[in-house]
Design a protein around this motif. Structure first.
Motif, mmCIF file in Angstrom:
data_model
loop_
_atom_site.group_PDB
_atom_site.id
_atom_site.type_symbol
_atom_site.label_atom_id
_atom_site.label_comp_id
_atom_site.label_asym_id
_atom_site.label_seq_id
_atom_site.Cartn_x
_atom_site.Cartn_y
_atom_site.Cartn_z
ATOM 1 N N THR A 154 21.065 -7.332 -8.775
ATOM 2 C CA THR A 154 19.836 -6.711 -8.268
ATOM 3 C C THR A 154 19.977 -6.460 -6.763
ATOM 4 N N PRO A 155 20.791 -5.492 -6.357
ATOM 5 C CA PRO A 155 21.066 -5.301 -4.929
ATOM 6 C C PRO A 155 19.930 -4.663 -4.132
ATOM 7 N N VAL A 156 18.978 -4.029 -4.823
ATOM 8 C CA VAL A 156 17.801 -3.471 -4.158
ATOM 9 C C VAL A 156 16.574 -3.891 -4.959
ATOM 10 N N ILE A 157 15.554 -4.362 -4.272
ATOM 11 C CA ILE A 157 14.305 -4.774 -4.916
ATOM 12 C C ILE A 157 13.172 -3.981 -4.276
ATOM 13 N N PHE A 158 12.403 -3.295 -5.106
ATOM 14 C CA PHE A 158 11.379 -2.379 -4.612
ATOM 15 C C PHE A 158 9.975 -2.959 -4.718
ATOM 16 N N LEU A 159 9.153 -2.591 -3.756
ATOM 17 C CA LEU A 159 7.721 -2.826 -3.830
ATOM 18 C C LEU A 159 7.089 -1.545 -4.369
ATOM 19 N N GLN A 160 6.324 -1.687 -5.449
ATOM 20 C CA GLN A 160 5.751 -0.534 -6.140
ATOM 21 C C GLN A 160 4.712 0.195 -5.292
ATOM 22 N N ASN A 161 4.557 1.483 -5.574
ATOM 23 C CA ASN A 161 3.629 2.303 -4.785
ATOM 24 C C ASN A 161 2.177 1.869 -4.927
ATOM 25 N N VAL A 162 1.804 1.254 -6.068
ATOM 26 C CA VAL A 162 0.413 0.833 -6.224
ATOM 27 C C VAL A 162 0.040 -0.193 -5.154
ATOM 28 N N VAL A 163 1.009 -1.017 -4.756
ATOM 29 C CA VAL A 163 0.777 -2.011 -3.704
ATOM 30 C C VAL A 163 1.090 -1.427 -2.327
ATOM 31 N N VAL A 164 2.197 -0.705 -2.223
ATOM 32 C CA VAL A 164 2.589 -0.114 -0.940
ATOM 33 C C VAL A 164 1.462 0.742 -0.365
ATOM 34 N N ASP A 165 0.913 1.621 -1.184
ATOM 35 C CA ASP A 165 -0.093 2.553 -0.676
ATOM 36 C C ASP A 165 -1.432 1.868 -0.433
ATOM 37 N N LEU A 166 -1.708 0.804 -1.187
ATOM 38 C CA LEU A 166 -2.896 0.002 -0.904
ATOM 39 C C LEU A 166 -2.763 -0.680 0.458
ATOM 40 N N LEU A 167 -1.601 -1.272 0.715
ATOM 41 C CA LEU A 167 -1.367 -1.936 1.999
ATOM 42 C C LEU A 167 -1.423 -0.937 3.154
ATOM 43 N N LEU A 168 -0.876 0.268 2.910
ATOM 44 C CA LEU A 168 -0.960 1.313 3.929
ATOM 45 C C LEU A 168 -2.415 1.636 4.255
ATOM 46 N N GLY A 169 -3.212 1.766 3.202
ATOM 47 C CA GLY A 169 -4.616 2.099 3.399
ATOM 48 C C GLY A 169 -5.377 1.001 4.127
ATOM 49 N N LEU A 170 -5.011 -0.250 3.857
ATOM 50 C CA LEU A 170 -5.673 -1.385 4.502
ATOM 51 C C LEU A 170 -5.154 -1.640 5.915
ATOM 52 N N GLY A 171 -3.998 -1.041 6.217
ATOM 53 C CA GLY A 171 -3.384 -1.285 7.521
ATOM 54 C C GLY A 171 -2.728 -2.647 7.631
ATOM 55 N N PHE A 172 -2.379 -3.246 6.492
ATOM 56 C CA PHE A 172 -1.750 -4.570 6.495
ATOM 57 C C PHE A 172 -0.229 -4.403 6.552
ATOM 58 N N ASP A 173 0.244 -3.945 7.707
ATOM 59 C CA ASP A 173 1.648 -3.567 7.863
ATOM 60 C C ASP A 173 2.596 -4.757 7.793
ATOM 61 N N GLU A 174 2.135 -5.934 8.244
ATOM 62 C CA GLU A 174 3.018 -7.092 8.301
ATOM 63 C C GLU A 174 3.510 -7.517 6.924
ATOM 64 N N ALA A 175 2.761 -7.160 5.875
ATOM 65 C CA ALA A 175 3.178 -7.516 4.518
ATOM 66 C C ALA A 175 4.532 -6.913 4.179
ATOM 67 N N PHE A 176 4.834 -5.745 4.715
ATOM 68 C CA PHE A 176 6.124 -5.117 4.436
ATOM 69 C C PHE A 176 7.272 -5.920 5.049
ATOM 70 N N VAL A 177 7.042 -6.497 6.195
ATOM 71 C CA VAL A 177 8.045 -7.334 6.853
ATOM 72 C C VAL A 177 8.271 -8.602 6.044
#
Length: 296
Positions: A154-177
């Motif tokens: 499993t050399p790449v692990i993705f965060l799904q868009n349902v969560v990514v775009d929710l976090l973007l909308g909330l401005g919770f950028d640190e979650a990506f880090v």
């Protein structure tokens, strides 16, 4: 600054939408595919066809049926020596269904990693909630989702868009880090992000210091489901430093394979294309179109 060795991405990645009744142009076709692929042998037959065509990376959700695929691959290492998973998490419907069937506490218990005691996890989770420690919650959920891939590539692990775009909308950028750091440190993998708004996602990842991110988004000739506008996507593909994975290159059938891959090949920033198919003929057709366009 820590230097990370970049994973080499295959040019063609095989997706799983067709297995779970996802078709953006035809609900009738989606239902028919979902019925057909209730049979595990039908699903594995298509995966084997893709694998035998040289498409060795399966970019998949963490749907419970994928656990069957993972176990099948795990049980025959010789046959699937090069089989690679790109897990995409979380699978939102799985959590929603568990909440409905088991209730909140039962759902949490059902997704806990097996390598930690219930008492320990409950303590960590309780402390996380009490302190609003989202970092702890994110790590626990990632670990829970990764259980089915234990011992697999499993050399790449993705965060799904349902969560990514929710976090973007909330401005919770640190979650990506938090996600990126945990995926790298615990699994030795590169983090990937799936989004329906590529330009905004790239701005955010740059702001939090995630360099040359792997980002998967809709990218196609006619601007189908490209939030932010096709012109803006063209601009970021020319100007931004990221590793692009294109999905929906056929725009759910509105674009021919030849046209789709000619467009892809004209954009050097696109390193990979993820596509779904339900037959050997369609898999071969995609591979041939990619070869004729010089993409592979």
């Amino acid at each position: 600054m820590t230097v990370h060795t970049e994973v080499e991405l295959d040019r063609l990645l095989f997706g799983d939408n067709q297995f779970f009744g996802v078709n953006h142009m035809s609900e009738e076709k989606a239902r028919a595919q979902a019925m057909r692929f209730q049979d595990f042998s039908a699903m594995m037959g298509v995966l084997d066809a893709a694998y035998d065509q040289g498409i060795h990376t399966f970019m998949c959700t963490t749907h419970e049926r994928i656990a069957e695929v993972a176990q099948h691959v795990r049980s025959d290492r010789e046959r699937y020596e090069s089989f690679t998973f790109y897990p995409c998490m979380p699978y939102a419907h799985k959590y929603a269904n568990a909440m409905t069937e088991l209730g909140p506490l039962g759902a949490v218990k059902s997704f806990l990693p097996a390598d930690q005691s219930l008492l320990s996890m409950a303590f960590q989770g309780g402390k996380a909630v009490a302190k609003k420690d989202i970092e702890g919650i994110i790590k626990m959920l990632v670990d829970a989702e990764m259980l089915m891939f234990d011992g697999l590539r499993t050399p790449v692990i993705f965060l799904q868009n349902v969560v990514v775009d929710l976090l973007l909308g909330l401005g919770f950028d640190e979650a990506f880090v938090v996600f990126a750091d945990h995926v790298r440190s615990r699994y030795g993998a590169e983090p990937g992000f799936i989004t329906m708004n590529l330009p905004r996602m790239l701005d955010t990842l740059e702001r939090v210091g995630i360099e040359r991110p792997i980002v998967c988004s809709n990218m196609n000739k006619i601007g189908f489901r490209m939030s932010g506008g096709a012109e803006e996507y063209e601009r970021v593909l020319r100007e931004r430093d990221f590793r692009a994975i294109a999905m929906s290159v056929y725009a759910s059938g509105a674009i021919s394979p030849r046209e789709a891959f000619e467009w892809v090949a004209a954009h050097p920033a696109i390193e990979s294309v993820v596509f779904g198919a339900s037959s050997l003929g369609n898999i071969r057709g995609t591979r041939l179109a990619a070869e004729e366009a010089g993409f592979v």
